[in-house]
Design an enzyme around this catalytic site. Structure first.
Site, PDB file in Angstrom:
ATOM      1  N   ASP A  15      47.492  37.852  13.395  1.00  0.00           N
ATOM      2  CA  ASP A  15      47.884  37.120  14.589  1.00  0.00           C
ATOM      3  C   ASP A  15      49.358  36.750  14.495  1.00  0.00           C
ATOM      4  OD1 ASP A  15      46.942  35.384  12.411  1.00  0.00           O
ATOM      5  OD2 ASP A  15      47.333  33.714  13.765  1.00  0.00           O
ATOM      6  N   HIS A  71      42.971  33.110  15.073  1.00  0.00           N
ATOM      7  CA  HIS A  71      43.404  33.470  13.722  1.00  0.00           C
ATOM      8  C   HIS A  71      42.642  34.684  13.189  1.00  0.00           C
ATOM      9  CE1 HIS A  71      46.324  31.993  10.988  1.00  0.00           C
ATOM     10  NE2 HIS A  71      45.576  31.239  10.218  1.00  0.00           N
ATOM     11  N   ASN A  77      50.595  32.100   6.581  1.00  0.00           N
ATOM     12  CA  ASN A  77      50.114  31.905   5.211  1.00  0.00           C
ATOM     13  C   ASN A  77      49.389  33.116   4.641  1.00  0.00           C
ATOM     14  OD1 ASN A  77      51.184  29.335   4.922  1.00  0.00           O
ATOM     15  ND2 ASN A  77      49.383  28.373   5.844  1.00  0.00           N
ATOM     16  N   ASN A  98      44.860  31.723   3.744  1.00  0.00           N
ATOM     17  CA  ASN A  98      45.968  31.436   2.828  1.00  0.00           C
ATOM     18  C   ASN A  98      45.724  31.934   1.408  1.00  0.00           C
ATOM     19  OD1 ASN A  98      44.054  29.534   2.205  1.00  0.00           O
ATOM     20  ND2 ASN A  98      45.447  27.782   2.257  1.00  0.00           N
TER      21      ASN A  98
END
Length: 188
Positions: free
Chosen positions: A93, A20, A114, A68
């Site tokens: 990503d 991530h 997100n 997020n």
């Protein structure tokens, strides 16, 4: 005109090597190319490096909040540095691309990401440049959440390191020759 290049990821050492956080890895590479180090910009809850990249004025940014909640920092950075969304490049990503793949594009949806969703909501548009870094899909029954928060396997590390370099090259290309030529050179 200044460019804002944002690498998406999660802050903290426990997330540093995860899939991530590839956006952070690319901005680390770009900071090294600029000869700069990230420092805190409290007004934006972000870490930044500013200077010249490929002869262009650039600010590299990464949120100090979780993925997020990236939009608040991106919005604050755009305002602080007076950058229009057409000079924003977001590196993230991408599950829908296999490891080793890279795609550059303008706009589009968030596709369940997100970080992108938060940015779109905070700045009021999805019309910004994106460098999509392929990480592939989770194997077997592994959840997406667990997959993106795990490091690359040892067998994937070399490929991921190569794509970090290529993604940094793609960012510089977007800034200097534009989207169409960058897509021709890097989208595969």
């Amino acid at each position: 005109m200044t460019w804002l290049v944002v690498g998406l990821g999660n802050p903290g050492s426990s997330y540093a090597a995860t899939r991530h956080n590839v956006g952070y890895h690319v901005t680390d590479e770009l900071a090294a190319r600029m000869g700069g180090r990230f420092s805190s910009l409290k007004a934006a809850r972000a870490d930044v490096v500013s200077g010249l990249l490929s002869g262009q004025r650039a600010v590299l940014g990464r949120s100090r909040s979780y993925m997020n909640e990236s939009g608040g920092a991106v919005s604050a950075l755009l305002k602080y540095y007076d950058v229009a969304p057409d000079h924003l490049v977001v590196i993230h990503d991408e599950l829908d691309l296999p490891l080793g793949s890279l795609r550059c594009k303008l706009g589009g949806g968030d596709n369940g990401h997100n970080g992108l969703k938060s940015i779109r909501q905070s700045i009021g548009t999805g019309d910004f440049l994106r460098v999509r870094f392929g990480i592939g899909r989770p194997p077997g029954q592994q959840t997406v959440h667990d997959f993106v928060l795990k490091p690359f396997a040892r067998t994937e590390r070399t490929e991921a390191d190569i794509v970090v370099q290529e993604a940094a090259d793609a960012v510089e290309s977007l800034m200097t020759v534009g989207l169409e030529k960058t897509q021709s050179a890097f989208n595969r």
